[in-house]
Design an enzyme around this catalytic site. Structure first.
Site, short mmCIF file in Angstrom:
data_model
loop_
_atom_site.label_atom_id
_atom_site.label_comp_id
_atom_site.label_asym_id
_atom_site.label_seq_id
_atom_site.Cartn_x
_atom_site.Cartn_y
_atom_site.Cartn_z
N GLY A 1 32.32 15.32 50.24
CA GLY A 1 31.44 15.38 51.40
C GLY A 1 30.13 16.03 51.02
O GLY A 1 30.03 16.74 50.02
N GLY B 1 26.19 17.53 52.92
CA GLY B 1 25.32 17.75 54.07
C GLY B 1 23.94 18.13 53.59
O GLY B 1 23.63 17.99 52.41
N PHE C 1 22.52 21.11 53.25
CA PHE C 1 22.41 22.27 52.37
C PHE C 1 23.66 22.56 51.56
O PHE C 1 23.75 23.60 50.92
CB PHE C 1 22.05 23.52 53.20
CG PHE C 1 20.70 23.42 53.83
CD1 PHE C 1 19.55 23.61 53.08
CD2 PHE C 1 20.56 23.13 55.18
CE1 PHE C 1 18.30 23.52 53.65
CE2 PHE C 1 19.32 23.04 55.76
CZ PHE C 1 18.17 23.23 55.00
N VAL D 1 30.56 19.33 49.30
CA VAL D 1 31.97 19.75 49.30
C VAL D 1 32.71 18.96 48.22
O VAL D 1 32.58 17.74 48.12
CB VAL D 1 32.63 19.52 50.67
CG1 VAL D 1 34.08 20.01 50.65
CG2 VAL D 1 31.85 20.24 51.77
N LYS E 1 33.07 24.30 49.01
CA LYS E 1 31.79 24.00 49.65
C LYS E 1 30.72 24.81 48.91
O LYS E 1 30.68 26.03 49.00
CB LYS E 1 31.82 24.38 51.13
CG LYS E 1 30.52 24.14 51.87
CD LYS E 1 30.67 24.55 53.33
CE LYS E 1 29.40 24.36 54.12
NZ LYS E 1 29.58 24.77 55.54
N ASP F 1 29.12 23.29 66.96
CA ASP F 1 28.91 22.03 66.23
C ASP F 1 30.19 21.20 66.22
O ASP F 1 30.54 20.59 65.21
CB ASP F 1 28.43 22.31 64.81
CG ASP F 1 27.82 21.09 64.14
OD1 ASP F 1 27.39 20.15 64.86
OD2 ASP F 1 27.76 21.06 62.89
#
Length: 176
Positions: free
Chosen positions: A12, A14, A16, A19, A32, A151
């Site tokens: 994964g 994002g 910033f 993962v 992460k 979130d």
């Protein structure tokens, strides 16, 4: 320590962080890693046309903000112990290698389960209700702990090996 982490494949990414599936002490984990710190350091070096020291980079406002958010997320996760919340295994704070190490959940995000091909035909109402109850149970626990997730979405609900839902990504969480 960062050198104790065996980073394997990306699972994964994002804005910033990235993962990875990996290992720590011969245990399968998710790692992460905050990539934003490295990106901001590279930008600083390009602006100055020279290498910057670790001390100089830590003085940068943008980097300091990311480091503080990292510390906050680790602190929040260290207080959480519930069957429907992702378990923190540890953290690496060796600047600039900032990592959060958690249990590895092999069935990925709820989002993927809901959007995979033929999901309408294969997902039962019972399974959907189970995920709903587990997510609600995790959220109720967070609220009992005085925490707002801020979130919640299907990308931030992971499924374990028994397809149980667990909340993750506490980067925007706020203590109330």
């Amino acid at each position: 320590r960062y050198r104790d982490l065996q980073i394997e494949t990306v699972i994964g990414a994002g804005s910033f962080a990235r993962v990875y599936k990996g290992k720590w002490n011969h245990t399968l984990v998710a790692i992460k890693e905050l990539t934003g710190v490295h990106a901001l350091m590279a930008t600083l070096e390009a602006e100055r046309n020279a290498s910057i020291s670790e001390a100089d980079s830590q003085q940068d406002e943008g980097i300091q903000k990311l480091v503080n958010e990292f510390r906050s997320e680790v602190l929040v996760m260290s207080r959480l112990h519930h069957p429907n919340v992702l378990l923190l295994v540890g953290a690496c704070s060796e600047f600039p290698n900032l990592c959060i190490v958690t249990e590895f959940l092999p069935n990925g995000a709820l989002y993927d389960a809901l959007h995979k091909r033929n999901a309408r035909d294969t997902l039962t109402l019972k399974q959907q209700m189970q995920w709903l109850l587990e997510t609600a149970s995790g959220m109720a626990y967070l609220h009992e702990q005085g925490l707002m997730h801020r979130d919640l979405k299907s990308l931030n609900v992971l499924l374990d090996d028994l397809n149980r839902a667990k909340l993750c990504d506490f980067g925007l969480a706020k203590i109330v």
